[in-house]
Design a protein around this motif. Structure first.
Motif, short mmCIF file in Angstrom:
data_model
loop_
_atom_site.label_atom_id
_atom_site.label_comp_id
_atom_site.label_asym_id
_atom_site.label_seq_id
_atom_site.Cartn_x
_atom_site.Cartn_y
_atom_site.Cartn_z
N ARG A 19 0.86 -1.19 0.00
CA ARG A 19 0.00 0.00 0.00
C ARG A 19 0.88 1.22 0.00
N LEU A 20 0.78 2.00 -1.05
CA LEU A 20 1.54 3.23 -1.16
C LEU A 20 0.72 4.41 -0.66
N SER A 21 1.41 5.40 -0.13
CA SER A 21 0.77 6.63 0.32
C SER A 21 1.48 7.83 -0.29
N CYS A 22 0.75 8.89 -0.45
CA CYS A 22 1.34 10.14 -0.93
C CYS A 22 0.65 11.29 -0.22
N VAL A 23 1.44 12.18 0.32
CA VAL A 23 0.92 13.36 0.98
C VAL A 23 1.36 14.59 0.20
N ALA A 24 0.39 15.41 -0.17
CA ALA A 24 0.70 16.63 -0.92
C ALA A 24 0.53 17.86 -0.03
N SER A 25 1.20 18.89 -0.41
CA SER A 25 1.05 20.16 0.30
C SER A 25 -0.18 20.89 -0.21
N CYS A 30 -5.81 27.32 -4.06
CA CYS A 30 -5.51 26.24 -4.99
C CYS A 30 -6.27 24.97 -4.62
N SER A 31 -6.73 24.25 -5.64
CA SER A 31 -7.22 22.89 -5.43
C SER A 31 -6.17 21.94 -6.00
N ASN A 73 -10.64 12.60 2.78
CA ASN A 73 -11.65 13.62 2.48
C ASN A 73 -11.05 14.98 2.17
N ALA A 74 -9.91 15.25 2.76
CA ALA A 74 -9.26 16.53 2.49
C ALA A 74 -8.55 16.52 1.15
#
Length: 119
Positions: A19-25, A30-31, A73-74
């Motif tokens: 399971r890979l995860s990615c967190v963006a700023s 901006c969307s 959800n965010a």
């Protein structure tokens, strides 16, 4: 500009899961839309999975039925559940964040997380 951060890669045997995860700023005004790509040695970078504008999901044919993309959800954390992994899934998996801002658009790539599948 802060790059997305991927995690969750590793080495597994064929048939295994990761399971890979990615967190963006996030940025004001901006969307963000996020997607997964991968690049194997000596090959072009290819799209793996992402979200359509209506929120539905999109997959490259080779991973359909095995990979599942999701997000919180965010919409700033994205996941890629990879099941029944095959040796041809071996690649660097990269997260792409596409920002649509009131002042323009831009894209940001993560450094990637390595997935190695042994047969």
């Amino acid at each position: 500009q802060v790059q997305p951060v991927e995690s969750g890669g590793g080495s597994v045997q064929a048939g295994g899961s990761l399971r890979l995860s990615c967190v963006a700023s996030t940025y004001p005004y901006c969307s963000v839309d996020m997607s997964w790509y991968r690049q194997a040695p000596g090959k072009e970078r290819e799209f793996v999975s992402g979200f359509n504008s209506d929120g539905s999901t999109n997959y490259t044919d080779s991973v359909k039925g095995r990979f599942t993309i999701s997000r919180d959800n965010a919409k700033i954390t994205m996941y890629l559940q990879m099941n029944d992994l095959k040796s041809e899934d071996t690649a660097m998996y990269l997260c792409k964040a596409d920002y649509t801002c009131t002042y323009g658009i831009r894209a940001s790539w993560g450094q990637g997380t390595q997935v190695t599948v042994s047969s």
